[in-house]
Design an enzyme around this catalytic site. Structure first.
Site, PDB file in Angstrom:
ATOM      1  N   GLU A 267     -11.857   3.856   0.236  1.00 46.92           N
ATOM      2  CA  GLU A 267     -12.093   4.153   1.645  1.00 46.92           C
ATOM      3  C   GLU A 267     -12.834   5.481   1.821  1.00 46.92           C
ATOM      4  O   GLU A 267     -12.543   6.455   1.133  1.00 46.92           O
ATOM      5  CB  GLU A 267     -10.757   4.202   2.419  1.00 46.92           C
ATOM      6  CG  GLU A 267      -9.705   5.183   1.922  1.00 46.92           C
ATOM      7  CD  GLU A 267      -8.724   4.552   0.932  1.00 46.92           C
ATOM      8  OE1 GLU A 267      -9.130   3.640   0.193  1.00 46.92           O
ATOM      9  OE2 GLU A 267      -7.554   4.982   0.917  1.00 46.92           O
TER      10      GLU A 267
ATOM     11  N   ASP B 287       0.850  -1.208   0.000  1.00 51.04           N
ATOM     12  CA  ASP B 287       0.000   0.000   0.000  1.00 51.04           C
ATOM     13  C   ASP B 287       0.878   1.249   0.000  1.00 51.04           C
ATOM     14  O   ASP B 287       0.542   2.234   0.640  1.00 51.04           O
ATOM     15  CB  ASP B 287      -0.918  -0.036   1.243  1.00 51.04           C
ATOM     16  CG  ASP B 287      -2.028   0.994   1.175  1.00 51.04           C
ATOM     17  OD1 ASP B 287      -2.348   1.450   0.060  1.00 51.04           O
ATOM     18  OD2 ASP B 287      -2.570   1.341   2.235  1.00 51.04           O
TER      19      ASP B 287
ATOM     20  N   LYS C 224       2.695   3.591  -5.771  1.00 48.89           N
ATOM     21  CA  LYS C 224       2.114   2.656  -6.740  1.00 48.89           C
ATOM     22  C   LYS C 224       3.144   2.181  -7.780  1.00 48.89           C
ATOM     23  O   LYS C 224       3.081   1.052  -8.240  1.00 48.89           O
ATOM     24  CB  LYS C 224       0.885   3.284  -7.418  1.00 48.89           C
ATOM     25  CG  LYS C 224      -0.146   3.816  -6.416  1.00 48.89           C
ATOM     26  CD  LYS C 224      -0.520   2.822  -5.319  1.00 48.89           C
ATOM     27  CE  LYS C 224      -1.178   3.484  -4.129  1.00 48.89           C
ATOM     28  NZ  LYS C 224      -1.273   2.649  -2.923  1.00 48.89           N
TER      29      LYS C 224
ATOM     30  N   ASP D  35      -3.397  -2.974  -2.272  1.00 47.05           N
ATOM     31  CA  ASP D  35      -4.487  -2.006  -2.142  1.00 47.05           C
ATOM     32  C   ASP D  35      -4.527  -1.058  -3.350  1.00 47.05           C
ATOM     33  O   ASP D  35      -3.528  -0.884  -4.056  1.00 47.05           O
ATOM     34  CB  ASP D  35      -4.302  -1.190  -0.854  1.00 47.05           C
ATOM     35  CG  ASP D  35      -5.532  -0.351  -0.519  1.00 47.05           C
ATOM     36  OD1 ASP D  35      -6.633  -0.686  -1.019  1.00 47.05           O
ATOM     37  OD2 ASP D  35      -5.405   0.629   0.238  1.00 47.05           O
ATOM     38  N   ASN D  36      -5.677  -0.463  -3.554  1.00 47.56           N
ATOM     39  CA  ASN D  36      -5.889   0.624  -4.532  1.00 47.56           C
ATOM     40  C   ASN D  36      -5.685   0.221  -5.985  1.00 47.56           C
ATOM     41  O   ASN D  36      -5.294   1.068  -6.807  1.00 47.56           O
ATOM     42  CB  ASN D  36      -4.959   1.819  -4.219  1.00 47.56           C
ATOM     43  CG  ASN D  36      -5.151   2.358  -2.825  1.00 47.56           C
ATOM     44  OD1 ASN D  36      -4.217   2.415  -2.045  1.00 47.56           O
ATOM     45  ND2 ASN D  36      -6.359   2.733  -2.488  1.00 47.56           N
TER      46      ASN D  36
HETATM   47 MG    MG Z   1      -4.170   2.453   0.132  1.00 50.75          MG
END
Ligand code: MG
Length: 251
Positions: free
Chosen positions: A228, A168, A171, A196-197
């Site tokens: 989120e 996380d 990226k 994540d993401n």
């Molecule tokens: Mg995240």
């Protein structure tokens, strides 16, 4: 600029999100609230029950909904992460990107009673300090080790193997850091890699997603979720089961 993936179908939601955040930034500035990272840490210390991870998580969620957006994994994606932690015996976990300690508390809460441990790597010394304070407030310091530095520098210093990795952080670093973990032999057979993401950064993470979805030694599942603290912006989590490859290509 943050390289989020904006489609025609989510442009309006991002515009609404941006305007709301702008309002919140201005409100925080004029009220002298300071950085949101310090602010949420103080909010936890003032409002969450000491030694109660659940209370810490709820208090951080409350802060993010009422005051400033926080890039925590949040409730819906947090459930996917928690499911990946289930297993027999102590779980050794690694986190890339601690931010303010939300996911460290979520992971710590699940693994503490079974003797598990979490090593969390955080690039920012300030964020790491906030994460340590939040984890300490939750009573999880004995099983959570937050280390400062880039994952690139820190990963070669890790020892043993990890059963769960939560990615996380930056990226652009998801794929190179996963490859680093593989080539250094830091993954247990059957390790769960939770990223994540993968929705809001779909374009930036395209090479990561292609790798985990096509490599013969990985079995990958996509979980479509909301971002989120948003009920309209789409996001996602990718959970990839890692097996030792017959022959690992070094990059
Ligand atoms: Mg995240």
């Amino acid at each position: 600029m943050i390289p989020i993936t904006i489609h025609r179908r989510n442009a309006l939601q991002w515009l609404q999100f941006g305007l709301m955040e702008l309002f919140r930034v201005l409100r925080a500035f004029f009220s002298g609230a300071g950085s949101r990272e310090l602010s949420v840490t103080r909010y936890v210390e003032a409002n969450a029950t000491v030694g109660d991870p659940e209370s810490v998580i709820e208090t951080m969620d409350e802060y993010a909904l009422k005051h400033r957006f926080l890039m925590n994994v949040g409730e819906e994606k947090g459930e996917v992460l928690v499911n990946a932690l289930q297993g027999e015996g102590p779980t050794r976990c690694l986190e890339l990107g601690a931010y303010c300690g939300y996911s460290a508390v979520l992971i710590g809460k699940e693994i503490a009673l079974k003797g598990g441990s979490l090593t969390s790597l955080e690039l920012s010394p300030k964020n790491a300090e906030m994460a340590r304070r939040v984890v300490d407030h939750a009573g999880l310091t004995p099983c959570v080790d937050i280390r400062v530095g880039s994952a690139k520098e820190q990963i070669p210093m890790l020892e043993g193997t990890f059963d769960v990795v939560f990615i996380d952080h930056w990226k652009d670093d998801y794929l190179p850091d996963l490859r680093r973990l593989e080539t250094l032999g830091l993954l247990s057979p059957g390790a769960r890699i939770v990223a994540d993401n993968v929705g809001i950064f779909e374009n930036t993470l395209s090479e990561y997603l292609e790798y985990v979805r096509t490599a013969e030694h990985m079995e990958s599942t996509h979980y479509a979720t909301r971002m989120e603290y948003s009920d309209s912006i789409e996001d996602g989590v990718e959970v990839s089961i890692w097996s030792p490859p017959a022959r690992l290509e070094l990059t």
